[in-house]
Motif scaffolding. Structure first.
Motif, PDB file in Angstrom:
ATOM      1  N   UNK A  44       0.722  -0.792  -0.076  1.00  0.00           N
ATOM      2  CA  UNK A  44       0.195   0.113   0.041  1.00  0.00           C
ATOM      3  C   UNK A  44       0.945   1.185  -0.045  1.00  0.00           C
ATOM      4  N   UNK A  45       0.409   2.509  -0.259  1.00  0.00           N
ATOM      5  CA  UNK A  45       0.863   3.590  -0.328  1.00  0.00           C
ATOM      6  C   UNK A  45       1.088   4.248   1.125  1.00  0.00           C
ATOM      7  N   UNK A  46       2.283   4.542   1.682  1.00  0.00           N
ATOM      8  CA  UNK A  46       2.157   5.095   3.014  1.00  0.00           C
ATOM      9  C   UNK A  46       1.733   6.358   3.050  1.00  0.00           C
ATOM     10  N   UNK A  47       0.795   6.748   4.137  1.00  0.00           N
ATOM     11  CA  UNK A  47       0.204   7.951   4.181  1.00  0.00           C
ATOM     12  C   UNK A  47       1.262   9.277   4.721  1.00  0.00           C
ATOM     13  N   UNK A  48       2.525   8.757   5.191  1.00  0.00           N
ATOM     14  CA  UNK A  48       3.619   9.685   5.600  1.00  0.00           C
ATOM     15  C   UNK A  48       4.503   9.869   4.266  1.00  0.00           C
ATOM     16  N   UNK A  49       4.032  10.949   3.674  1.00  0.00           N
ATOM     17  CA  UNK A  49       4.904  11.138   2.711  1.00  0.00           C
ATOM     18  C   UNK A  49       6.141  11.594   2.962  1.00  0.00           C
ATOM     19  N   UNK A  50       6.433  12.221   3.999  1.00  0.00           N
ATOM     20  CA  UNK A  50       7.698  12.675   4.127  1.00  0.00           C
ATOM     21  C   UNK A  50       8.587  11.679   4.582  1.00  0.00           C
ATOM     22  N   UNK A  51       8.257  10.659   5.198  1.00  0.00           N
ATOM     23  CA  UNK A  51       9.024   9.357   5.679  1.00  0.00           C
ATOM     24  C   UNK A  51       9.483   8.526   4.175  1.00  0.00           C
ATOM     25  N   UNK A  52       8.235   8.509   3.361  1.00  0.00           N
ATOM     26  CA  UNK A  52       8.533   7.636   2.224  1.00  0.00           C
ATOM     27  C   UNK A  52       9.381   8.333   1.338  1.00  0.00           C
ATOM     28  N   UNK A  53       9.726   9.688   1.447  1.00  0.00           N
ATOM     29  CA  UNK A  53      10.604  10.216   0.670  1.00  0.00           C
ATOM     30  C   UNK A  53      11.913  10.192   1.354  1.00  0.00           C
ATOM     31  N   UNK A  54      12.224  10.133   2.648  1.00  0.00           N
ATOM     32  CA  UNK A  54      13.414  10.060   3.489  1.00  0.00           C
ATOM     33  C   UNK A  54      14.164   8.588   3.260  1.00  0.00           C
ATOM     34  N   UNK A  55      13.208   7.839   3.213  1.00  0.00           N
ATOM     35  CA  UNK A  55      13.645   6.113   3.283  1.00  0.00           C
ATOM     36  C   UNK A  55      13.099   5.419   2.140  1.00  0.00           C
ATOM     37  N   UNK A  56      13.881   4.495   1.628  1.00  0.00           N
ATOM     38  CA  UNK A  56      13.477   3.706   0.557  1.00  0.00           C
ATOM     39  C   UNK A  56      12.362   2.810   1.052  1.00  0.00           C
ATOM     40  N   UNK A  57      11.475   2.450   0.201  1.00  0.00           N
ATOM     41  CA  UNK A  57      10.317   1.604   0.718  1.00  0.00           C
ATOM     42  C   UNK A  57      10.184   0.532  -0.304  1.00  0.00           C
ATOM     43  N   UNK A  58      10.067  -0.725   0.485  1.00  0.00           N
ATOM     44  CA  UNK A  58       9.991  -2.135  -0.225  1.00  0.00           C
ATOM     45  C   UNK A  58       8.744  -2.625   0.025  1.00  0.00           C
ATOM     46  N   UNK A  59       7.918  -2.981  -0.720  1.00  0.00           N
ATOM     47  CA  UNK A  59       6.531  -3.572  -0.656  1.00  0.00           C
ATOM     48  C   UNK A  59       6.571  -5.085  -0.773  1.00  0.00           C
ATOM     49  N   UNK A  60       6.109  -5.830   0.266  1.00  0.00           N
ATOM     50  CA  UNK A  60       5.701  -7.113   0.313  1.00  0.00           C
ATOM     51  C   UNK A  60       5.044  -7.546  -0.840  1.00  0.00           C
ATOM     52  N   UNK A  61       5.363  -8.579  -1.551  1.00  0.00           N
ATOM     53  CA  UNK A  61       4.586  -9.219  -2.618  1.00  0.00           C
ATOM     54  C   UNK A  61       4.687  -8.264  -3.787  1.00  0.00           C
ATOM     55  N   UNK A  62       5.274  -7.297  -4.080  1.00  0.00           N
ATOM     56  CA  UNK A  62       5.407  -6.376  -5.136  1.00  0.00           C
ATOM     57  C   UNK A  62       7.113  -6.142  -5.623  1.00  0.00           C
ATOM     58  N   UNK A  63       7.908  -5.889  -4.575  1.00  0.00           N
ATOM     59  CA  UNK A  63       9.170  -5.351  -4.899  1.00  0.00           C
ATOM     60  C   UNK A  63      10.086  -6.487  -4.446  1.00  0.00           C
ATOM     61  N   UNK A  64      11.296  -6.757  -5.430  1.00  0.00           N
ATOM     62  CA  UNK A  64      12.252  -7.628  -4.903  1.00  0.00           C
ATOM     63  C   UNK A  64      12.908  -7.144  -3.743  1.00  0.00           C
ATOM     64  N   UNK A  65      13.310  -8.262  -2.693  1.00  0.00           N
ATOM     65  CA  UNK A  65      14.056  -7.776  -1.687  1.00  0.00           C
ATOM     66  C   UNK A  65      14.913  -9.118  -1.351  1.00  0.00           C
ATOM     67  N   UNK A  66      16.261  -8.511  -1.159  1.00  0.00           N
ATOM     68  CA  UNK A  66      17.500  -9.427  -0.563  1.00  0.00           C
ATOM     69  C   UNK A  66      17.898  -9.053   0.828  1.00  0.00           C
ATOM     70  N   UNK A  67      17.353  -9.815   1.679  1.00  0.00           N
ATOM     71  CA  UNK A  67      17.735  -9.587   3.156  1.00  0.00           C
ATOM     72  C   UNK A  67      18.986  -9.523   3.319  1.00  0.00           C
ATOM     73  N   UNK A  68      19.800 -10.069   2.785  1.00  0.00           N
ATOM     74  CA  UNK A  68      21.157 -10.296   2.846  1.00  0.00           C
ATOM     75  C   UNK A  68      22.142  -8.897   2.417  1.00  0.00           C
ATOM     76  N   UNK A  69      21.489  -7.938   1.737  1.00  0.00           N
ATOM     77  CA  UNK A  69      21.977  -6.794   1.652  1.00  0.00           C
ATOM     78  C   UNK A  69      22.202  -5.763   2.767  1.00  0.00           C
ATOM     79  N   UNK A  70      21.347  -6.136   3.821  1.00  0.00           N
ATOM     80  CA  UNK A  70      21.306  -5.187   5.136  1.00  0.00           C
ATOM     81  C   UNK A  70      22.337  -5.472   6.029  1.00  0.00           C
TER      82      UNK A  70
END
Length: 394
Positions: A44-70
């Motif tokens: 879903x789209x985060x309602x806090x737009x400032x936070x969404x701009x400050x941080x990268x956002x990865x969405x479950x079931x939608x975006x690729x995520x490599x947990x080992x990168x962190x």
């Protein structure tokens, strides 16, 4: 400039109506001074737009995520399968650090494994034959969905799998800390008790009293007694309504009880005069209601090992609050709140409310102690540093 370590932060976020969403927005902002944060949210789209701009956002079931990168991962776990199911799955597969908001995760466990079609096999695996038989017997005697069996939740925490996982676990109370150790699965070096970060943001907007009273049809000359959060049997709103109704006919001071939140179970008490209900309110109105309440009642029984974000806001704003013993509430100093005994709830509640109606100076004394306690024990910078040290701990 030295590069910040990377942190994947998994949590429900606004617009999800959850105290954990509100908590995470504040904590992410504070952690952002130390970490380069990626938010792992549902689709879903985060309602806090400032936070969404400050941080990268990865969405479950939608975006690729490599947990080992962190470098580090924080998972927020609460007792709602619809908000935390994907997080539960991820923390079991890719261990990091869990912030365990609810010691009892009955609903999360049941909902998650129901959706996978292997609930009873998992109960047998995690709980053993004895508890498996108890639950099967309950279903045989009272057919229905286990998610609707509220009587079972306090008896079956369903947190063994989580405690045995390779995750570090952070809790907000000594009650939960000790329960984890007593489970036989928790290890002292893998569990930390770190206070919840203060929940009233310095930039939060306060709605005017006049505007709030007019919108929710609250009598202008009434003493406002409030409760906050989801209206449910565990919050004992029905008992509060009974007491307030009777007191309203016995005291010269006009009083009204405002249930700030949603939930239908106490609807039969709402009369629009003495007993009122707001329904869901946004965070600005929530904080404003705390600000303008003359007395607050925050009861919880049974405790599911949760730490109340609403209670922390109440203390932070320095408001007099009546609570009961049990769980995290027992750790709040006696001079910062008014405590009642559940065995004599109606009598003690009526006595305390009448006393504080007639002795406003005593309310003021408690409020000053509450402010001092929060200042000493809930310093945001110190809490963030404790989280950082726990993450870095090998």
């Amino acid at each position: 400039m030295k590069k910040k370590p990377s942190l994947l932060y998994a949590s429900p976020m606004g617009p999800v109506k959850s105290g954990i969403s509100d908590y995470s927005e504040i904590l992410i902002t504070a952690l952002g001074k130390i970490f380069d944060i990626t938010i792992y949210s549902d689709n879903y789209e985060m309602s806090n737009k400032n936070l969404a701009q400050q941080c990268k956002v990865v969405k479950y079931g939608c975006d690729r995520l490599d947990f080992s990168e962190y470098d580090h991962i924080i998972y927020n776990i609460g007792n709602n399968p619809y908000y935390h199911g994907y997080i539960y799955e991820a923390c079991l597969q890719h261990p990091g650090m869990i912030i365990l908001h609810d010691l009892v995760i009955y609903y999360l466990f049941v909902g998650y494994y129901q959706s996978r079609g292997n609930l009873y096999a998992k109960i047998f695996q995690e709980e053993g034959i004895e508890n498996f038989i108890k639950i099967k017997r309950e279903i045989k005697e009272n057919p229905g969905n286990l998610l609707e069996k509220k009587n079972l939740a306090e008896h079956f925490p369903f947190n063994n799998e989580l405690i045995r996982s390779k995750n570090k676990i952070m809790v907000h109370s000594w009650y939960s800390f000790n329960k984890l150790l007593q489970s036989g699965f928790g290890r002292k070096d893998n569990i930390a008790k770190i206070n919840m970060i203060p929940q009233v943001d310095k930039g939060s907007r306060i709605v005017s009293r006049c505007q709030l009273i007019k919108k929710y049809h609250i009598p202008e000359d009434a003493m406002i007694i409030s409760s906050f959060g989801y209206i449910a049997p565990t919050k004992m709103n029905h008992a509060i309504c009974d007491v307030i109704k009777k007191l309203s006919t016995q005291t010269k001071q006009k009083i009204c009880y405002v249930m700030v939140g949603e939930g239908d179970y106490a609807n039969s008490y709402v009369d629009g005069k003495v007993i009122l209900k707001t329904g869901y309110v946004d965070l600005d109105e929530f904080n404003s209601f705390i600000e303008y309440s003359d007395l607050i009642i925050n009861l919880r029984n049974p405790s599911m090992g949760e730490t109340s974000g609403a209670m922390l806001r109440i203390l932070q704003k320095g408001k007099a609050c009546i609570i009961n013993e049990g769980g995290w509430f027992s750790e709040i100093p006696e001079d910062c709140v008014i405590k009642v005994c559940l065995e004599r709830l109606n009598v003690e509640l009526a006595d305390r409310i009448l006393f504080f109606i007639e002795n406003p100076q005593e309310r003021n004394r408690i409020e000053e102690h509450a402010k001092k306690y929060i200042t000493q024990e809930y310093d945001s910078e110190n809490i963030v540093n404790q989280i950082k040290e726990f993450l870095l701990q090998s």
